[in-house]
Structure formats: C-alpha cells, structure tokens
Write an enzyme that holds these catalytic residues in place. Structure first.
Site, PDB file in Angstrom:
ATOM      1  N   ASP A 172     -36.365 -10.449  55.817  1.00 14.89           N
ATOM      2  CA  ASP A 172     -35.695  -9.493  54.936  1.00 14.89           C
ATOM      3  C   ASP A 172     -36.173  -9.666  53.497  1.00 14.89           C
ATOM      4  OD1 ASP A 172     -34.092 -12.013  55.528  1.00 14.89           O
ATOM      5  OD2 ASP A 172     -33.199 -11.399  53.620  1.00 14.89           O
TER       6      ASP A 172
ATOM      7  N   GLU B 201     -31.392 -13.502  54.909  1.00 10.04           N
ATOM      8  CA  GLU B 201     -31.217 -14.617  53.977  1.00 10.04           C
ATOM      9  C   GLU B 201     -30.768 -14.103  52.624  1.00 10.04           C
ATOM     10  OE1 GLU B 201     -32.150 -17.713  51.001  1.00 10.04           O
ATOM     11  OE2 GLU B 201     -32.931 -15.700  51.089  1.00 10.04           O
TER      12      GLU B 201
HETATM   13 ZN   LIG Z   1     -36.486 -16.212  50.358  1.00  9.02          ZN
END
Ligand SMILES: [Zn+2]
Ligand SMILES: *[C@@H]1O[C@H](CO)[C@@H](O)[C@H](O)[C@H]1NC(C)=O
Ligand SMILES: *[C@@H]1O[C@H](CO)[C@@H](O)[C@H](O)[C@H]1NC(C)=O
Ligand SMILES: *[C@@H]1O[C@H](CO)[C@@H](O)[C@H](O)[C@H]1NC(C)=O
Length: 600
Positions: free
Chosen positions: A194, A262
C-alpha cells in the site's frame, strides 16, 4: 554533516498522516549533528543529584551490563562478512550493481509497480468484510488496484510464482514461502504494497504524475517508489534471480510477507503474523527484516554509522472527558468544564514524564558507539556518555544534554502531545461536557500502564482540589460529586517493542553483511569504517505485529541514503542505484544466512 542540518527539521516534521512512522533517518542525522557540534558548555560535568528512579535503573544496569566481544570496547565492531566464497556465483553481485541491461530491466519492473495506485485510506473497509472479491468491490472499490498489483507480480516474477508457495491472506496480503530442505528457522522479509494516498490539490506540484512516474537518469519518481515498493520489488527481484540462476537450493526456508495497509496502521501485518504463527509457533523465525531507514550517517572523516532500528517506542492515546452541571452563562461557577479541563492540560504539560536512559534503550548503545568512534565529539560529553551505564551522575549529564534538544529528548522519555480538544455548544449555556485527547509515544523503560498511571494521578490531584469525581475505564476511583466528574479511557495501546538483542550471531551476521555492502561493494575506494549500531525508532512499523515470532527484528533497508526521498509527500523519489544495492545485499545475505546455524 553540516550541510544537511538545515534540511533536517523541515524533513523531520513531515511525519505520516497516520502518525505511525517518523522520518527516523533525519532524527539520527540530527542526533549526530547535535552531538558532533556540541562544544559549548565547558562546565558540562557537574555533580547533579539524580532521582530515585534513574538511580535504580542505573544500579540495575551496572549489574546486568555485559560486553561480550572486546572487554575494552562498549561498541565492538561487528566482523565484516565476506560472502564471496559462499556464493554460488560470485559474479552476479557485479551484474546487479553494474550491468546496464539488468539495471534497465529492474527499473522497468519497479516503475510499472509504482503505476498501480494501491492507495490505502484510513477508513478503508477491512477486506474480511465480505466473502468474495466481487462483493467487496461493491462496498469498497478502493481495493481493486490490489488485485491488479497481484496480477502484475505474477506476470513479472514467473519463477517466484512457479516455485514458491503463494498464499493470499485476508484476500490481499501475500505470503511467499521458499521451502528450505532443513528445519533451520525460516527468515522472514517483509514490506508493504500500500501507499499513502495523493492529495488532489498537490497534483500540480508533482514533477511527474504520481501514478505515472518518471525517471531523470538518477531518480525514479512516483508515489510509493521509496515507501516501500522499492523494497517489495527488490525482494521479489532477488528471489527471481536466484531461481533463474538455479543453483541456490535453500536449507533455511525463506518467507516474504507483504501487507496491504501499513500506512493506515491496519490489519495486514497482523493477519500475516497470525498465519505464520499458526504454522510455525512462537519464537520460530531466525529473523525478521522490515522497512525502516536506509543508508548510513557521517560520524567523522573516517567513520560512518549504520543504524538498523532494534526497538520502537510504544503508543497510547489518553481520552479525558469532564462532565459538569449545565446552567445559564449569566451566573457561571468560577470554573466551567472548559476551565477545569484547561487546568488539567496545563498540569499535564507542566509536569512531563521523567527522562531515563538505561541499557535497555538502544539509544544508549548508539550514543556510546558515537562517543567511542567520533574524533570530534566534545570531550566532557564523550566521557559522560561512556560512563552513563554505570555512573548516575554521568547518566544525568547525558540526559541533561539530550533534554535540551527538542527532538533528542524524546529518545529518553515518554511524550505527551495534547492533540484534540472539544467542549461547549452555545454562548449562553454552560458547557456540560469538555474533552481532550493526549497522544503518547512510550519510552522503552516505561509501559502502557505507567503512562496511564501518570495521567490518572494528575487527574486525581485536580479532582481533589476541585472536588470532582473520577472514573477510570468505567470504574469509580473517586466518587462523583455534584460538581461533576472526569472520565478517563485510553485507546490504541501498544507497549514499547521488545528490544532486539545485539549480542548474538544473528546480529553479527546481519551487521557484518552490511559492512561488506558499504565497505567493499558501494564505497570500496573510500577506506571508511562502518560502525553498525542499534537504534530506537520513535515511530512504528508493521513489525509491531510480529513480536511473538522472533526477537531478532531489524527495521532497515540496506543501501544508499536519500534525505530528500519525500516519503509521504509530493515528488516522492528513489535514487535508483539504491534499489540495486538492496537486491545485491539480499542476493548474498540470503545465501550467507542459509549457511549459518541457528542461534542456540
Ligand atoms: Zn512504509
Ligand atoms: C569466486 O568464488 C570462487 C569459488 O568459491 C573463488 O575461488 C573465487 O576466489 C571467488 N572470486 C572472488 C573474486 O572472490
Ligand atoms: C538502457 O536504457 C537506456 C535509457 O533508456 C538506453 O539508452 C540504453 O541503451 C539501455 N541499455 C541497454 C543495455 O539496454
Ligand atoms: C475482520 O477482522 C477484524 C479485525 O481483525 C475483526 O475484528 C473482525 O471480527 C473480522 N470480521 C470478520 C467478518 O471476520
């Protein structure tokens, strides 16, 4: 070193929107700059009294302190690992670093990965919300690019997908397993797919469109190119290359784990961790290496320091509500709920958490490495740092020094940032409710509980003074009164991470392999020594989900330093050579760790 200093502060404050990861490299640069250029106070060493908590910690430290390698050094150099004789093909490293065809092909692979807009939003629905992908896209179409990203990886790394076991966990997390031939503990390498979303209003500031990308001959631009598709693509590229050469048959299982959120501090790391935990059990991995800072810092003309993060501070939000009787504004009490809450905020800010520096904090070792190797550090400060683990007054001197710096002070104490406040609805009505949120990053020596306790004690003091009740987590700890009551709760609790050991062979092998990268491969002409030192990160990565699987967690990307990578910002970029050095490192490091035995 100096030339970077002006760039340090603006860079440092470009913290992630989700607030979970600070620009740690910049912090350290500041550490070093600050330490190197600290030459002002001549009467630095004073016999200052120390508080009892610090004293106890120091006494404890003096008892448990050990210097396993060289009795005279507090920061013995790790032994450089020369992997050449261990490799199946020792020309490949040259190909990775210097061959133009390899470079061009690798550039294309990373560039195309950046073009898939795997943006993750804080309110994105958990992929487990539906059974099927079709249903999920109906309620959360923002996941669609992830499927496209998976397909891209399948197409680009055919050997990885043919020879490794590929598992999708909670739909979008990817776990690749290259099964080893022995029961040596697996090594886990992680990254996330991501990226931080683009803010529309910044689009015109990008040199190249963020999801088109661009290359200027040195830097590759695009969202996620540096955080952290470079790492993810480098890991897959390394394994693909090893498979293509066909000579490496791992004894030690290699696992790649790629999370999907994350940047929104979501569930990706946790689902991978649970998946691996159910397969391998507790303390079952050789090591985990995740994203983190990259590169090195200058210490002096002959020395550079490399600092994989071996610890992370904890996290907590304190939520404080105050309920008081309402009424008309024309006859208010001396203090409304807003006034009382303001007094509490003042009280909290005026009495900070205690600063403390023991050997459990990687910062002490880092400072001692700097003190031992730097030729320019102030003599008195150096002397204090080198005694700080066994001498309370030296320890106090170091703390006083760190406390003076507005960033360094948070390496040695829990922070308290009053971030959100609310209360009142109408000019002619007394506020019946006011609330405040205080964010904490918890020092290594503290805990979620000690952090809570400090705030609860301060609430109780104020409650006593103004005759108010106090509820903590729904439990009445001081009886409600007619004047009102506080309600204290917390959320997002995270203990400080268990600190990675540095007295074992796992650290020696990792650090020694890093020295080889910098001293022999990247800067062979420079004749500099690279000191590998532990480091405390003040932000958090996905590694927070993996504590049960191994104590040996490193947060670090081997390679070059770029303080202008613009992570999370416009014109995010990557010096492309840095990508190649990650591939070169993992190409030999995976073969090196394959040959070593597990730590006993
Ligand atoms: Zn990162
Ligand atoms: C490459 O590996 C071979 C076999 O281990 C070794 O004999 C040779 O010296 C190595 N080459 C270099 C440049 O180290
Ligand atoms: C690599 O790419 C550059 C720029 O596109 C090109 O000029 C060069 O010829 C390529 N080299 C090889 C060996 O393909
Ligand atoms: C989805 O995951 C979240 C977070 O791990 C969990 O609380 C929730 O129960 C899960 N929902 C389903 C439907 O499995």
């Amino acid at each position: 070193m100096t030339s970077k200093e002006s760039e340090v502060l603006p860079g440092y404050y470009r913290e992630r929107k989700s607030g979970h990861w600070a620009r740690r490299a910049l912090l350290v640069l500041l550490t070093i700059s600050g330490l190197i250029f600290f030459t002002t106070s001549r009467n630095f060493i004073k016999d200052l009294p120390s508080t009892s908590a610090v004293k106890t910690a120091i006494e404890e430290a003096a008892r448990t302190w050990s210097r396993p390698h060289e009795p005279d050094s507090l920061c013995p150099l790790v032994k450089k690992v020369d992997p050449r004789s261990l490799l199946y093909n020792n020309d490949t490293i040259n190909t990775i670093l210097h061959d133009e065809t390899f470079r061009n092909e690798s550039l294309k692979k990373l560039w195309n990965a950046v073009r898939i807009p795997t943006q993750v939003y804080d309110d994105q629905k958990n992929p487990n919300s539906t059974e099927t992908l079709e249903e999920l896209y109906k309620i959360e179409p923002r996941w669609k690019p992830y499927e496209q990203f998976h397909k891209y990886l399948e197409k680009t790394y055919p050997l990885v997908h043919k020879h490794l076991k590929v598992e999708h966990v909670n739909k979008f997390a990817l776990v690749y397993t290259w099964q080893g031939s022995t029961d040596k503990k697996p090594i886990l390498l992680t990254a996330h797919m991501d990226v931080v979303p683009i803010q529309e209003e910044t689009l015109d500031q990008w040199k190249y469109p963020p999801f088109e990308g661009g290359y200027d001959g040195k830097f590759l631009y695009g969202r996620g190119v540096s955080d952290c598709k470079d790492l993810l693509i480098a890991l897959l590229g390394t394994v693909e290359l090893l498979l293509k050469e066909g000579k490496f048959k791992p004894e030690r299982t290699i696992i790649l784990g790629f999370g999907y959120d994350e940047e929104s501090a979501g569930t990706g790391g946790a689902v991978i961790s649970r998946h691996l935990f159910s397969r391998y059990g507790p303390d079952s991995l050789y090591a985990l290496i995740d994203e983190g800072d990259s590169g090195y810092m200058e210490v002096d003309e002959k020395t550079r320091i490399v600092i994989p993060a071996t610890g992370e501070k904890g996290h907590l939000n304190s939520l404080i509500d105050l309920f008081t009787p309402g009424g008309h504004s024309s006859f208010p009490p001396p203090h409304t709920s807003i006034g009382l809450l303001s007094k509490l905020v003042s009280k909290i800010e005026d009495s900070e958490f205690e600063s403390i520096l023991t050997p459990s904090n990687p910062t002490l070792k880092e400072l001692q490495c700097l003190a031992e190797y730097s030729s320019v550090l102030d003599k008195d400060l150096k002397s204090s740092i080198l005694k700080a683990h066994m001498d309370a007054s030296a320890n106090k001197n170091v703390l006083d020094y760190l406390d003076k710096d507005k960033i360094l002070r948070y390496l040695v104490r829990t922070s308290q940032a009053v971030d959100i406040i609310g209360g009142g609805v109408k000019s002619n009505a007394l506020p019946e409710h006011a609330s405040v949120l205080v964010n904490h990053r918890i020092a290594v020596e503290e805990s979620v509980e000690s952090t809570r306790q400090k705030i609860v004690n301060q609430i109780l003091e104020l409650a006593k003074e103004y005759d108010l009740g106090v509820l903590v987590d729904g439990k009445e700890v001081k009886e409600k009164t007619k004047n009102g009551h506080f309600v204290y709760t917390t959320n997002e609790p995270l203990e400080p991470a268990p600190v990675t050991p540095i007295n074992d062979e796992v650290w020696q092998t990792f650090g020694g392999s890093l020295r080889y990268l910098y001293e022999e491969l990247l800067f062979p002409e420079e004749d500099k020594t690279y000191v590998v030192s532990p480091f405390l990160s003040i932000g958090n990565t996905d590694t927070k989900s993996y504590w049960d699987l191994t104590r040996n967690i490193y947060r670090y990307v081997p390679g070059l330093t770029d303080f202008d990578a613009n992570v999370h910002s416009v014109n995010e970029r990557l010096e492309f050579d840095a990508h190649l050095s990650v591939i070169a490192f993992y190409y030999y490091y995976l073969q090196v760790v394959d040959g070593v035995s597990d730590p006993s």
